[in-house]
Each structure stands twice: as structure tokens, then as C-alpha cells.
Design an enzyme around this catalytic site. Structure first.
Site, short mmCIF file in Angstrom:
data_model
loop_
_atom_site.label_atom_id
_atom_site.label_comp_id
_atom_site.label_asym_id
_atom_site.label_seq_id
_atom_site.Cartn_x
_atom_site.Cartn_y
_atom_site.Cartn_z
N ASP A 1 -7.81 -9.37 7.22
CA ASP A 1 -8.04 -8.18 8.04
C ASP A 1 -8.75 -8.61 9.32
O ASP A 1 -9.78 -9.31 9.27
CB ASP A 1 -8.95 -7.18 7.32
CG ASP A 1 -8.24 -6.43 6.21
OD1 ASP A 1 -7.03 -6.64 6.04
OD2 ASP A 1 -8.93 -5.66 5.51
N HIS B 1 -15.79 -2.69 4.61
CA HIS B 1 -15.16 -3.34 5.77
C HIS B 1 -16.13 -3.39 6.95
O HIS B 1 -16.32 -4.44 7.58
CB HIS B 1 -13.90 -2.58 6.20
CG HIS B 1 -12.68 -2.86 5.38
ND1 HIS B 1 -12.44 -2.24 4.18
CD2 HIS B 1 -11.62 -3.69 5.60
CE1 HIS B 1 -11.28 -2.66 3.69
NE2 HIS B 1 -10.77 -3.55 4.53
N TRP C 1 0.85 -1.18 0.00
CA TRP C 1 0.00 0.00 0.00
C TRP C 1 0.89 1.24 0.00
O TRP C 1 1.86 1.30 0.76
CB TRP C 1 -0.89 -0.02 1.24
CG TRP C 1 -2.09 0.86 1.13
CD1 TRP C 1 -2.12 2.20 1.30
CD2 TRP C 1 -3.42 0.45 0.82
NE1 TRP C 1 -3.39 2.67 1.12
CE2 TRP C 1 -4.21 1.61 0.83
CE3 TRP C 1 -4.01 -0.79 0.54
CZ2 TRP C 1 -5.57 1.59 0.56
CZ3 TRP C 1 -5.37 -0.82 0.28
CH2 TRP C 1 -6.14 0.35 0.29
N HIS D 1 -8.41 -3.59 12.58
CA HIS D 1 -7.80 -2.81 11.50
C HIS D 1 -8.57 -1.51 11.24
O HIS D 1 -7.98 -0.48 10.92
CB HIS D 1 -7.77 -3.68 10.24
CG HIS D 1 -7.22 -3.02 9.02
ND1 HIS D 1 -6.07 -2.27 9.03
CD2 HIS D 1 -7.67 -3.01 7.72
CE1 HIS D 1 -5.82 -1.83 7.81
NE2 HIS D 1 -6.78 -2.24 7.01
N HIS E 1 -3.46 -11.67 2.70
CA HIS E 1 -3.59 -11.42 4.14
C HIS E 1 -5.05 -11.37 4.56
O HIS E 1 -5.95 -11.23 3.74
CB HIS E 1 -2.91 -10.10 4.50
CG HIS E 1 -3.58 -8.91 3.88
ND1 HIS E 1 -3.35 -8.50 2.58
CD2 HIS E 1 -4.51 -8.04 4.39
CE1 HIS E 1 -4.08 -7.44 2.31
NE2 HIS E 1 -4.81 -7.15 3.39
N HIS F 1 -0.50 -6.07 6.15
CA HIS F 1 -1.43 -6.07 5.02
C HIS F 1 -0.70 -6.16 3.68
O HIS F 1 -1.20 -5.70 2.66
CB HIS F 1 -2.31 -4.82 5.08
CG HIS F 1 -3.14 -4.77 6.32
ND1 HIS F 1 -4.37 -5.36 6.43
CD2 HIS F 1 -2.86 -4.24 7.54
CE1 HIS F 1 -4.83 -5.18 7.66
NE2 HIS F 1 -3.94 -4.51 8.35
N GLU G 1 -7.84 -10.89 1.66
CA GLU G 1 -7.51 -10.04 0.52
C GLU G 1 -6.21 -10.47 -0.15
O GLU G 1 -5.37 -11.13 0.46
CB GLU G 1 -7.41 -8.58 0.97
CG GLU G 1 -8.72 -8.02 1.50
CD GLU G 1 -8.58 -6.69 2.22
OE1 GLU G 1 -9.58 -5.95 2.28
OE2 GLU G 1 -7.47 -6.38 2.72
#
EC number: 3.5.1.9
Length: 228
Positions: free
Chosen positions: A54, A164, A18, A58, A52, A48, A176
């Protein structure tokens, strides 16, 4: 015996992260020459990065952390579906309309191939997000784990993260960054266990699939077989 398929992203210096997040790195802190007996490595990464899960913490200060999650949700029968309209760019988001014609009743673990993240050496600029209304629909079908071949279930620039929160309200866990390019639609056994990170907001997983019995072809051929 049918072999397991690895549907995880490879963790190396090329794995995209990210923007602004911790890049992945690995190095030897001891070499066999230094220690006289062993090589010992050290890696640094975001929770992440790559494939992975969540944890609710998170995006919710009061949410569960990784070690509080039920590991049984990450092991067991799963259904892989392909959303061709999303892959062809005809749908910018994934909502009830995109899955309404697919039999999901009794499916506990749903993995969606969108094909929208074509070059995994580069973090995408835009993805087809999950519409929050889909969470209630999936929950009514029995889905408890939603997996995607995308780095997020929400728009990449979202701060509110509506998908989410909606998924968590309906007790659906999030997986994800899957690699589903060569996985036919159908029913599989899934293993995607998070690490026992006591206080973490997420965890990398080694996700693997194995076709289930005679129903390892198209979803339509799997008739009434249900994932539980």
C-alpha cells in the site's frame, strides 16, 4: 546456496479480490499464429490484488504514491514471527501485548504469520486487525516495514482505516497478502519490490525470502542478530 522461497499469492483467475474490486484476468491479445512471431498478453487487476504494498495515497489524498517510496525498504533483512494466539483464535486483534515477548529491537522489516486466512481461494469475512497503538511500539523498535498474511491491516469493514494511518504516521510501510504458511519463524533476506507505477496507490509484488546464515531457525535461537 540456500534457495529463495516464494511467499507471493499466485495471480490467476482464482485469486480472491476485495469484494467489488477489479477481478484478475489475463488473455492473449496477439497469438504466435496471429502475429507470425510472438505471443503477447494483457492482464487486468486491482493494485491491491494478491501480495501487494500500500502506498499512503491509497488512504490519504496527499500521501506518497508508489514511485515516491524508498525501494530500499522492500529489500533486506526481515524477521518472521508467528502469533499462535491469533492463529488459534485466542486474539481478535494484534496489539502490543501480542508481540511484547518477542525481541524486535533493531528489526527493520517485520513479517507476521497469523494463519487466520486459511483458504486463499476465498476472500475472508473477518480478519484480526492491527491495533493502531502497535504502530508507535514497532516504530520505537526500529520497524519500517510491516508485512502480514492478511489482505489488510484494518477491519475489512473499516472506513476510517486507523491502522493504515497510524502506521504511516510512524513511517511504517505496509505489505499485505503474504503467504507464510510454510515459513518457520526466524531471520531472512526479503525482496518484495513494487512496480515503478508513477501515480499508483499500491502495487503487486513478487515477495521472496531466503534464510539468513545460521539463524534460520526459531527466533529465540537468533539471539542478538539484528535486522537493519
Amino acid at each position: 546456496m540456500t534457495k529463495w522461497m516464494d511467499i507471493s499469492q499466485r495471480l490467476d483467475s482464482h485469486v480472491p479480490t476485495w469484494p467489488g474490486d477489479t477481478p484478475f484476468s489475463y488473455r492473449l491479445t496477439w497469438t504466435k499464429q496471429m502475429s507470425g512471431s510472438v505471443n503477447v498478453g494483457q492482464f487486468t487487476m486491482s493494485t491491491h490484488t494478491g501480495t501487494h504494498i500500500d502506498a499512503p495515497f491509497h488512504f490519504d489524498e496527499n500521501g506518497k504514491r508508489v514511485l515516491e517510496l524508498d525501494v530500499n525498504l522492500y529489500v533486506g533483512p526481515a524477521r518472521v514471527i508467528h502469533l499462535s494466539d491469533v492463529e488459534r483464535g485466542k486474539a481478535a486483534s494484534i496489539g502490543v501485548d501480542e508481540v511484547a515477548q518477542i525481541d524486535l529491537q533493531g528489526v527493520t522489516r517485520l513479517l507476521i504469520r497469523t494463519g487466520a486466512w486459511a483458504d486463499r481461494r476465498v476472500f475472508p469475512e473477518k480478519i484480526p486487525e492491527i491495533h493502531p497503538d502497535l504502530a508507535e511500539y514497532l516504530a520505537k523498535c526500529g520497524v519500517r516495514l510491516l508485512g502480514l498474511d492478511l489482505p489488510s491491516v484494518d477491519p475489512l469493514d473499516s472506513k476510517a482505516l486507523p491502522a493504515h494511518h497510524a502506521l504511516t504516521r510512524h513511517h511504517i510501510h505496509i505489505l499485505e497478502g503474504l503467504v507464510l504458511d510454510d515459513v518457520p519463524a526466524g531471520d531472512y533476506e526479503l525482496v518484495a519490490l513494487p512496480l515503478p507505477l508513477a501515480d499508483a496507490d499500491g502495487s503487486p509484488v513478487r515477495a521472496i525470502l531466503r534464510p539468513m546464515g545460521p539463524c534460520n531457525g526459531a527466533i529465540e535461537a537468533c539471539g542478538d542478530e539484528r535486522g537493519v
